[in-house]
Write a protein that holds these residues in place. Structure first.
Motif, PDB file in Angstrom:
ATOM      1  N   SER A  40       0.853  -1.181   0.000  1.00  0.00           N
ATOM      2  CA  SER A  40       0.000   0.000   0.000  1.00  0.00           C
ATOM      3  C   SER A  40       0.889   1.230   0.000  1.00  0.00           C
ATOM      4  O   SER A  40       2.107   1.142   0.233  1.00  0.00           O
ATOM      5  N   ARG A  41       0.315   2.388  -0.270  1.00  0.00           N
ATOM      6  CA  ARG A  41       1.099   3.617  -0.229  1.00  0.00           C
ATOM      7  C   ARG A  41       1.701   3.852   1.156  1.00  0.00           C
ATOM      8  O   ARG A  41       2.844   4.295   1.290  1.00  0.00           O
ATOM      9  N   GLU A  42       0.929   3.541   2.185  1.00  0.00           N
ATOM     10  CA  GLU A  42       1.427   3.733   3.548  1.00  0.00           C
ATOM     11  C   GLU A  42       2.582   2.789   3.848  1.00  0.00           C
ATOM     12  O   GLU A  42       3.588   3.190   4.431  1.00  0.00           O
ATOM     13  N   GLU A  43       2.448   1.518   3.431  1.00  0.00           N
ATOM     14  CA  GLU A  43       3.514   0.539   3.671  1.00  0.00           C
ATOM     15  C   GLU A  43       4.778   0.927   2.910  1.00  0.00           C
ATOM     16  O   GLU A  43       5.896   0.875   3.448  1.00  0.00           O
ATOM     17  N   PHE A  44       4.608   1.315   1.662  1.00  0.00           N
ATOM     18  CA  PHE A  44       5.755   1.731   0.852  1.00  0.00           C
ATOM     19  C   PHE A  44       6.410   2.978   1.451  1.00  0.00           C
ATOM     20  O   PHE A  44       7.640   3.072   1.539  1.00  0.00           O
ATOM     21  N   GLY A  45       5.566   3.929   1.882  1.00  0.00           N
ATOM     22  CA  GLY A  45       6.083   5.150   2.485  1.00  0.00           C
ATOM     23  C   GLY A  45       6.912   4.870   3.729  1.00  0.00           C
ATOM     24  O   GLY A  45       7.966   5.483   3.937  1.00  0.00           O
ATOM     25  N   ASP A  46       6.455   3.942   4.556  1.00  0.00           N
ATOM     26  CA  ASP A  46       7.206   3.589   5.766  1.00  0.00           C
ATOM     27  C   ASP A  46       8.586   3.027   5.414  1.00  0.00           C
ATOM     28  O   ASP A  46       9.579   3.290   6.114  1.00  0.00           O
ATOM     29  N   LEU A  47       8.664   2.299   4.316  1.00  0.00           N
ATOM     30  CA  LEU A  47       9.923   1.666   3.932  1.00  0.00           C
ATOM     31  C   LEU A  47      10.909   2.648   3.308  1.00  0.00           C
ATOM     32  O   LEU A  47      12.133   2.429   3.365  1.00  0.00           O
ATOM     33  N   VAL A  48      10.399   3.724   2.698  1.00  0.00           N
ATOM     34  CA  VAL A  48      11.309   4.695   2.044  1.00  0.00           C
ATOM     35  C   VAL A  48      11.367   6.021   2.793  1.00  0.00           C
ATOM     36  O   VAL A  48      12.002   6.970   2.336  1.00  0.00           O
ATOM     37  N   GLY A  49      10.693   6.089   3.960  1.00  0.00           N
ATOM     38  CA  GLY A  49      10.776   7.284   4.791  1.00  0.00           C
ATOM     39  C   GLY A  49       9.924   8.447   4.334  1.00  0.00           C
ATOM     40  O   GLY A  49      10.303   9.607   4.505  1.00  0.00           O
ATOM     41  N   LEU A  50       8.742   8.159   3.751  1.00  0.00           N
ATOM     42  CA  LEU A  50       7.836   9.210   3.296  1.00  0.00           C
ATOM     43  C   LEU A  50       6.433   8.946   3.820  1.00  0.00           C
ATOM     44  O   LEU A  50       6.067   7.803   4.110  1.00  0.00           O
ATOM     45  N   LYS A  52       2.306   8.648   3.361  1.00  0.00           N
ATOM     46  CA  LYS A  52       1.501   8.115   2.255  1.00  0.00           C
ATOM     47  C   LYS A  52       1.004   9.238   1.346  1.00  0.00           C
ATOM     48  O   LYS A  52       0.798   9.037   0.142  1.00  0.00           O
ATOM     49  N   HIS A  53       0.840  10.434   1.905  1.00  0.00           N
ATOM     50  CA  HIS A  53       0.398  11.580   1.101  1.00  0.00           C
ATOM     51  C   HIS A  53       1.503  12.011   0.122  1.00  0.00           C
ATOM     52  O   HIS A  53       1.221  12.357  -1.027  1.00  0.00           O
ATOM     53  N   THR A  54       2.747  11.967   0.578  1.00  0.00           N
ATOM     54  CA  THR A  54       3.861  12.314  -0.308  1.00  0.00           C
ATOM     55  C   THR A  54       4.016  11.264  -1.400  1.00  0.00           C
ATOM     56  O   THR A  54       4.269  11.592  -2.563  1.00  0.00           O
ATOM     57  N   VAL A  55       3.850   9.998  -1.033  1.00  0.00           N
ATOM     58  CA  VAL A  55       3.896   8.917  -2.029  1.00  0.00           C
ATOM     59  C   VAL A  55       2.822   9.154  -3.091  1.00  0.00           C
ATOM     60  O   VAL A  55       3.073   9.031  -4.295  1.00  0.00           O
ATOM     61  N   ALA A  56       1.623   9.516  -2.644  1.00  0.00           N
ATOM     62  CA  ALA A  56       0.531   9.776  -3.585  1.00  0.00           C
ATOM     63  C   ALA A  56       0.883  10.930  -4.521  1.00  0.00           C
ATOM     64  O   ALA A  56       0.620  10.868  -5.732  1.00  0.00           O
ATOM     65  N   SER A  57       1.487  11.973  -3.962  1.00  0.00           N
ATOM     66  CA  SER A  57       1.857  13.134  -4.782  1.00  0.00           C
ATOM     67  C   SER A  57       2.880  12.751  -5.844  1.00  0.00           C
ATOM     68  O   SER A  57       2.812  13.223  -6.987  1.00  0.00           O
ATOM     69  N   ILE A  58       3.836  11.910  -5.478  1.00  0.00           N
ATOM     70  CA  ILE A  58       4.846  11.459  -6.448  1.00  0.00           C
ATOM     71  C   ILE A  58       4.198  10.601  -7.520  1.00  0.00           C
ATOM     72  O   ILE A  58       4.446  10.783  -8.718  1.00  0.00           O
ATOM     73  N   GLU A  59       3.346   9.668  -7.114  1.00  0.00           N
ATOM     74  CA  GLU A  59       2.709   8.770  -8.076  1.00  0.00           C
ATOM     75  C   GLU A  59       1.772   9.509  -9.024  1.00  0.00           C
ATOM     76  O   GLU A  59       1.592   9.100 -10.180  1.00  0.00           O
ATOM     77  N   GLN A  60       1.198  10.585  -8.568  1.00  0.00           N
ATOM     78  CA  GLN A  60       0.287  11.367  -9.405  1.00  0.00           C
ATOM     79  C   GLN A  60       1.010  12.448 -10.211  1.00  0.00           C
ATOM     80  O   GLN A  60       0.376  13.219 -10.930  1.00  0.00           O
ATOM     81  N   GLY A  61       2.331  12.490 -10.095  1.00  0.00           N
ATOM     82  CA  GLY A  61       3.112  13.439 -10.869  1.00  0.00           C
ATOM     83  C   GLY A  61       3.019  14.863 -10.390  1.00  0.00           C
ATOM     84  O   GLY A  61       3.321  15.799 -11.132  1.00  0.00           O
ATOM     85  N   ARG A  62       2.627  15.053  -9.125  1.00  0.00           N
ATOM     86  CA  ARG A  62       2.470  16.406  -8.593  1.00  0.00           C
ATOM     87  C   ARG A  62       3.674  16.860  -7.785  1.00  0.00           C
ATOM     88  O   ARG A  62       3.746  18.017  -7.390  1.00  0.00           O
ATOM     89  N   ARG A  63       4.609  15.954  -7.520  1.00  0.00           N
ATOM     90  CA  ARG A  63       5.753  16.316  -6.678  1.00  0.00           C
ATOM     91  C   ARG A  63       7.026  15.690  -7.226  1.00  0.00           C
ATOM     92  O   ARG A  63       7.053  14.529  -7.612  1.00  0.00           O
TER      93      ARG A  63
END
Length: 283
Positions: A40-50, A52-63
């Motif tokens: 999930s975005r939250e699980e991935f975020g925990d593993l890379v230090g971000l 879930k909202h930042t992960v979403a922004s990256i995946e959506q091309g906004r950040r």
């Protein structure tokens, strides 16, 4: 990293800002690899230090991802090498000057951000009306879409103030930036109200440098400083149609010393708030 001007003159401006297609494509690849890994975005975020909202922004091309994102993500998503290769071709979204994009990328992961400004209110504190007022004096003139792009880019950057509550933000602003009344009285009222609201955030400290100040360590011009998660410091200095990203430790240390001196010379945060309130009442 090379010290010196990231870009100057017309070549740096690059005409129209770069497209955000590369950001959206990169984000789609990140999302596909993450989903393939069953995270999930939250699980991935925990593993890379971000978050879930930042992960979403990256995946959506906004950040724009921070400089070490690709390397961290590769270790989690299978070490295919795809992200590291794709990351080299990323271009910042429209609205940010070409020479500023590298600094803006570093901002997204900084744990400390310091800004001294004597020309205009920093982008992280601007309002839409203030951006429009600045754009009205831009030469060559901008069209409506370019002005809107500038505001959209600043509005996105401003999310850092609230999305990164563990990042310490410090701003030293010259009193005359408000006294100038850029855009008129109403624009200035809204601007002061906005800055006063930002001062309520626990991770933000705003100080005003008095108009009359016999000793001033920042007479050489505006500067920005940031500290990365691995405790490396960078500086950024900007002039007309150019910007300089500084990584040399000795030079960064000099700028840190100047900023520290200015913090002692500017009004304390509480007195700065009182001054802003008085200036607001005088409008």
């Amino acid at each position: 990293m090379v010290d010196g001007a990231v870009g100057t003159g017309a070549a740096a401006a690059g005409g129209e800002p770069e497209s955000s297609d590369s950001l959206r494509t990169f984000g789609a690849v990140v999302q596909a690899l993450r989903e393939h890994a069953g995270l999930s975005r939250e699980e991935f975020g925990d593993l890379v230090g971000l978050s879930k909202h930042t992960v979403a922004s990256i995946e959506q091309g906004r950040r724009m991802p921070d400089p070490s994102f690709g390397e961290r993500a590769e270790g989690v998503l299978g070490n295919t090498g795809a992200l590291m290769k794709a990351e080299r071709h990323l271009a910042r979204q429209p609205g940010l000057a070409a020479w500023f994009r590298q600094w803006a990328r570093l901002e997204t992961s900084a744990i400390t951000l310091c800004s001294y400004e004597c020309r205009m209110i920093p982008g992280l504190l601007q309002t839409k009306a203030y951006v429009q007022a600045l754009a009205a004096d831009q030469l060559p003139p901008l069209d409506d879409s370019q002005i809107e792009e500038r505001w959209a880019a600043r509005a996105e950057r401003q999310q850092l103030l609230r999305e990164r509550p563990n990042t310490a933000f410090s701003f030293i602003l010259e009193e005359h930036l408000f006294l100038r009344r850029t855009g008129g009285v109403e624009v200035t009222r809204e601007l002061i109200d906005h800055v006063l609201e930002i001062t309520k955030l626990r991770n933000v400290e705003i100080q005003i440098m008095p108009l009359v100040q016999e000793s001033h360590a920042g007479l050489q011009g505006p500067m920005r400083l940031l500290e990365t998660p691995d405790n490396k410091w960078f500086a950024y200095c900007e002039g007309q149609e150019s910007g300089q990203l500084v990584s040399d430790r000795k030079l960064v240390s000099v700028l840190q010393s100047r900023y520290a001196r200015m913090r002692s010379q500017a009004l304390p945060p509480k007195d700065s708030v009182s001054l802003l309130q008085r200036m607001r009442g005088d409008l």
